[in-house]
Design a protein around this motif. Structure first.
Motif, PDB file in Angstrom:
ATOM      1  N   ASN A 240      -9.221 -36.147 -42.376  1.00 46.18           N
ATOM      2  CA  ASN A 240     -10.657 -36.000 -42.187  1.00 46.18           C
ATOM      3  C   ASN A 240     -11.339 -37.306 -42.571  1.00 46.18           C
ATOM      4  O   ASN A 240     -10.930 -37.960 -43.531  1.00 46.18           O
ATOM      5  CB  ASN A 240     -11.174 -34.857 -43.062  1.00 46.18           C
ATOM      6  CG  ASN A 240     -12.684 -34.781 -43.092  1.00 46.18           C
ATOM      7  OD1 ASN A 240     -13.331 -35.303 -43.994  1.00 46.18           O
ATOM      8  ND2 ASN A 240     -13.255 -34.113 -42.108  1.00 46.18           N
ATOM      9  N   ALA A 241     -12.366 -37.677 -41.821  1.00 46.39           N
ATOM     10  CA  ALA A 241     -13.082 -38.912 -42.157  1.00 46.39           C
ATOM     11  C   ALA A 241     -14.540 -38.820 -41.731  1.00 46.39           C
ATOM     12  O   ALA A 241     -14.856 -38.236 -40.678  1.00 46.39           O
ATOM     13  CB  ALA A 241     -12.420 -40.105 -41.479  1.00 46.39           C
ATOM     14  N   ASP A 242     -15.416 -39.375 -42.558  1.00 53.80           N
ATOM     15  CA  ASP A 242     -16.837 -39.508 -42.224  1.00 53.80           C
ATOM     16  C   ASP A 242     -17.029 -40.881 -41.589  1.00 53.80           C
ATOM     17  O   ASP A 242     -16.861 -41.899 -42.258  1.00 53.80           O
ATOM     18  CB  ASP A 242     -17.704 -39.391 -43.473  1.00 53.80           C
ATOM     19  CG  ASP A 242     -17.634 -38.019 -44.095  1.00 53.80           C
ATOM     20  OD1 ASP A 242     -17.729 -37.918 -45.330  1.00 53.80           O
ATOM     21  OD2 ASP A 242     -17.464 -37.041 -43.335  1.00 53.80           O
ATOM     22  N   ILE A 243     -17.373 -40.892 -40.306  1.00 57.45           N
ATOM     23  CA  ILE A 243     -17.394 -42.137 -39.543  1.00 57.45           C
ATOM     24  C   ILE A 243     -18.746 -42.345 -38.893  1.00 57.45           C
ATOM     25  O   ILE A 243     -19.321 -41.421 -38.300  1.00 57.45           O
ATOM     26  CB  ILE A 243     -16.290 -42.121 -38.458  1.00 57.45           C
ATOM     27  CG1 ILE A 243     -14.910 -42.055 -39.133  1.00 57.45           C
ATOM     28  CG2 ILE A 243     -16.396 -43.343 -37.556  1.00 57.45           C
ATOM     29  CD1 ILE A 243     -13.755 -41.921 -38.174  1.00 57.45           C
ATOM     30  N   ARG A 244     -19.227 -43.585 -39.006  1.00 55.20           N
ATOM     31  CA  ARG A 244     -20.464 -43.963 -38.333  1.00 55.20           C
ATOM     32  C   ARG A 244     -20.106 -44.804 -37.118  1.00 55.20           C
ATOM     33  O   ARG A 244     -19.427 -45.839 -37.260  1.00 55.20           O
ATOM     34  CB  ARG A 244     -21.367 -44.733 -39.289  1.00 55.20           C
ATOM     35  CG  ARG A 244     -22.776 -44.926 -38.786  1.00 55.20           C
ATOM     36  CD  ARG A 244     -23.688 -45.424 -39.869  1.00 55.20           C
ATOM     37  NE  ARG A 244     -25.076 -45.381 -39.469  1.00 55.20           N
ATOM     38  CZ  ARG A 244     -26.084 -45.741 -40.248  1.00 55.20           C
ATOM     39  NH1 ARG A 244     -25.863 -46.170 -41.475  1.00 55.20           N
ATOM     40  NH2 ARG A 244     -27.311 -45.661 -39.802  1.00 55.20           N
ATOM     41  N   ARG A 245     -20.577 -44.388 -35.943  1.00 57.68           N
ATOM     42  CA  ARG A 245     -20.206 -45.058 -34.701  1.00 57.68           C
ATOM     43  C   ARG A 245     -21.148 -46.177 -34.321  1.00 57.68           C
ATOM     44  O   ARG A 245     -20.778 -47.096 -33.579  1.00 57.68           O
ATOM     45  CB  ARG A 245     -20.136 -44.038 -33.568  1.00 57.68           C
ATOM     46  CG  ARG A 245     -19.071 -42.988 -33.762  1.00 57.68           C
ATOM     47  CD  ARG A 245     -19.051 -42.044 -32.585  1.00 57.68           C
ATOM     48  NE  ARG A 245     -18.842 -42.754 -31.337  1.00 57.68           N
ATOM     49  CZ  ARG A 245     -19.016 -42.223 -30.147  1.00 57.68           C
ATOM     50  NH1 ARG A 245     -19.419 -40.976 -30.046  1.00 57.68           N
ATOM     51  NH2 ARG A 245     -18.797 -42.918 -29.048  1.00 57.68           N
ATOM     52  N   ASP A 246     -22.416 -46.083 -34.794  1.00 58.06           N
ATOM     53  CA  ASP A 246     -23.364 -47.144 -34.492  1.00 58.06           C
ATOM     54  C   ASP A 246     -24.447 -47.125 -35.557  1.00 58.06           C
ATOM     55  O   ASP A 246     -24.451 -46.275 -36.450  1.00 58.06           O
ATOM     56  CB  ASP A 246     -23.947 -46.987 -33.086  1.00 58.06           C
ATOM     57  CG  ASP A 246     -24.650 -45.653 -32.894  1.00 58.06           C
ATOM     58  OD1 ASP A 246     -24.276 -44.911 -31.966  1.00 58.06           O
ATOM     59  OD2 ASP A 246     -25.565 -45.350 -33.684  1.00 58.06           O
ATOM     60  N   TYR A 247     -25.382 -48.084 -35.449  1.00 56.99           N
ATOM     61  CA  TYR A 247     -26.409 -48.230 -36.484  1.00 56.99           C
ATOM     62  C   TYR A 247     -27.604 -47.304 -36.254  1.00 56.99           C
ATOM     63  O   TYR A 247     -28.553 -47.322 -37.033  1.00 56.99           O
ATOM     64  CB  TYR A 247     -26.873 -49.680 -36.551  1.00 56.99           C
ATOM     65  CG  TYR A 247     -25.793 -50.614 -37.037  1.00 56.99           C
ATOM     66  CD1 TYR A 247     -25.112 -51.448 -36.155  1.00 56.99           C
ATOM     67  CD2 TYR A 247     -25.436 -50.646 -38.383  1.00 56.99           C
ATOM     68  CE1 TYR A 247     -24.121 -52.302 -36.606  1.00 56.99           C
ATOM     69  CE2 TYR A 247     -24.444 -51.492 -38.842  1.00 56.99           C
ATOM     70  CZ  TYR A 247     -23.789 -52.311 -37.942  1.00 56.99           C
ATOM     71  OH  TYR A 247     -22.806 -53.155 -38.395  1.00 56.99           O
ATOM     72  N   PHE A 248     -27.570 -46.478 -35.205  1.00 59.78           N
ATOM     73  CA  PHE A 248     -28.716 -45.657 -34.852  1.00 59.78           C
ATOM     74  C   PHE A 248     -28.519 -44.187 -35.159  1.00 59.78           C
ATOM     75  O   PHE A 248     -29.459 -43.404 -35.101  1.00 59.78           O
ATOM     76  CB  PHE A 248     -29.049 -45.849 -33.361  1.00 59.78           C
ATOM     77  CG  PHE A 248     -29.229 -47.290 -32.981  1.00 59.78           C
ATOM     78  CD1 PHE A 248     -28.219 -47.973 -32.318  1.00 59.78           C
ATOM     79  CD2 PHE A 248     -30.391 -47.965 -33.312  1.00 59.78           C
ATOM     80  CE1 PHE A 248     -28.377 -49.305 -31.977  1.00 59.78           C
ATOM     81  CE2 PHE A 248     -30.558 -49.301 -32.976  1.00 59.78           C
ATOM     82  CZ  PHE A 248     -29.545 -49.975 -32.315  1.00 59.78           C
ATOM     83  N   THR A 249     -27.280 -43.793 -35.445  1.00 62.48           N
ATOM     84  CA  THR A 249     -26.990 -42.393 -35.727  1.00 62.48           C
ATOM     85  C   THR A 249     -26.251 -42.281 -37.055  1.00 62.48           C
ATOM     86  O   THR A 249     -25.536 -43.197 -37.448  1.00 62.48           O
ATOM     87  CB  THR A 249     -26.127 -41.777 -34.617  1.00 62.48           C
ATOM     88  OG1 THR A 249     -24.948 -42.579 -34.447  1.00 62.48           O
ATOM     89  CG2 THR A 249     -26.881 -41.697 -33.307  1.00 62.48           C
ATOM     90  N   PRO A 250     -26.438 -41.165 -37.757  1.00 64.27           N
ATOM     91  CA  PRO A 250     -25.738 -40.991 -39.043  1.00 64.27           C
ATOM     92  C   PRO A 250     -24.251 -40.764 -38.850  1.00 64.27           C
ATOM     93  O   PRO A 250     -23.777 -40.535 -37.732  1.00 64.27           O
ATOM     94  CB  PRO A 250     -26.411 -39.754 -39.640  1.00 64.27           C
ATOM     95  CG  PRO A 250     -26.914 -38.998 -38.464  1.00 64.27           C
ATOM     96  CD  PRO A 250     -27.295 -40.028 -37.435  1.00 64.27           C
ATOM     97  N   GLU A 251     -23.516 -40.809 -39.960  1.00 65.40           N
ATOM     98  CA  GLU A 251     -22.077 -40.576 -39.891  1.00 65.40           C
ATOM     99  C   GLU A 251     -21.785 -39.139 -39.477  1.00 65.40           C
ATOM    100  O   GLU A 251     -22.582 -38.240 -39.683  1.00 65.40           O
ATOM    101  CB  GLU A 251     -21.402 -40.900 -41.221  1.00 65.40           C
ATOM    102  CG  GLU A 251     -21.830 -40.033 -42.375  1.00 65.40           C
ATOM    103  CD  GLU A 251     -22.981 -40.620 -43.146  1.00 65.40           C
ATOM    104  OE1 GLU A 251     -23.748 -41.439 -42.590  1.00 65.40           O
ATOM    105  OE2 GLU A 251     -23.135 -40.263 -44.319  1.00 65.40           O
TER     106      GLU A 251
END
Length: 121
Positions: free
Chosen positions: A96-107
């Motif tokens: 499991n991982a908390d991942i942020r894909r871009d600077y405009f949406t939360p993880e």
């Protein structure tokens, strides 16, 4: 698209060791907490170990002193070294991982497909 792919599961005798890997791929800006969970037949999924981006670690009481979680941020990969394995460690292990894909949406919370670990003589 983000994917988590686990590897390293298998059949091992009691007292043996296995090392699980979890590689994250895709468009990734940051990975925060990474963790391993497991689910045995007929039981609920439970947390096994967690590692923060700052390398703080947390373990379930049942695996303390036997399992070690680590991560390589350059490779977007987490590991679970499992020693002194017991039959009761038999389960499907999920990353499991908390991942942020871009600077405009939360993880967002991502899960791998699971890898089977069987501890048996």
């Amino acid at each position: 698209q983000v994917q988590l792919v686990e590897s390293g599961g298998g059949l091992v005798q009691p007292g043996g060791s296995l090392r699980l890997s979890c590689a994250a791929s895709g468009t990734i800006v940051s990975i925060y907490d990474m963790g391993w969970y497991r689910q045995a037949p007929g039981k609920q999924r439970e947390s096994v170990a967690t590692i923060t981006r700052g390398d703080s670690t947390y373990y379930a009481d049942s695996v303390k002193g036997r399992f070690t979680i680590s991560r390589d941020n350059a490779k977007n990969t987490a590991y679970l070294q499992m020693n002194s394995l017991k039959p009761e460690d038999t389960a499907v292990y999920y990353c499991n991982a908390d991942i942020r894909r871009d600077y405009f949406t939360p993880e967002y919370d991502y899960w791998g497909q699971g890898t089977q670990v069987t501890v048996s003589s």
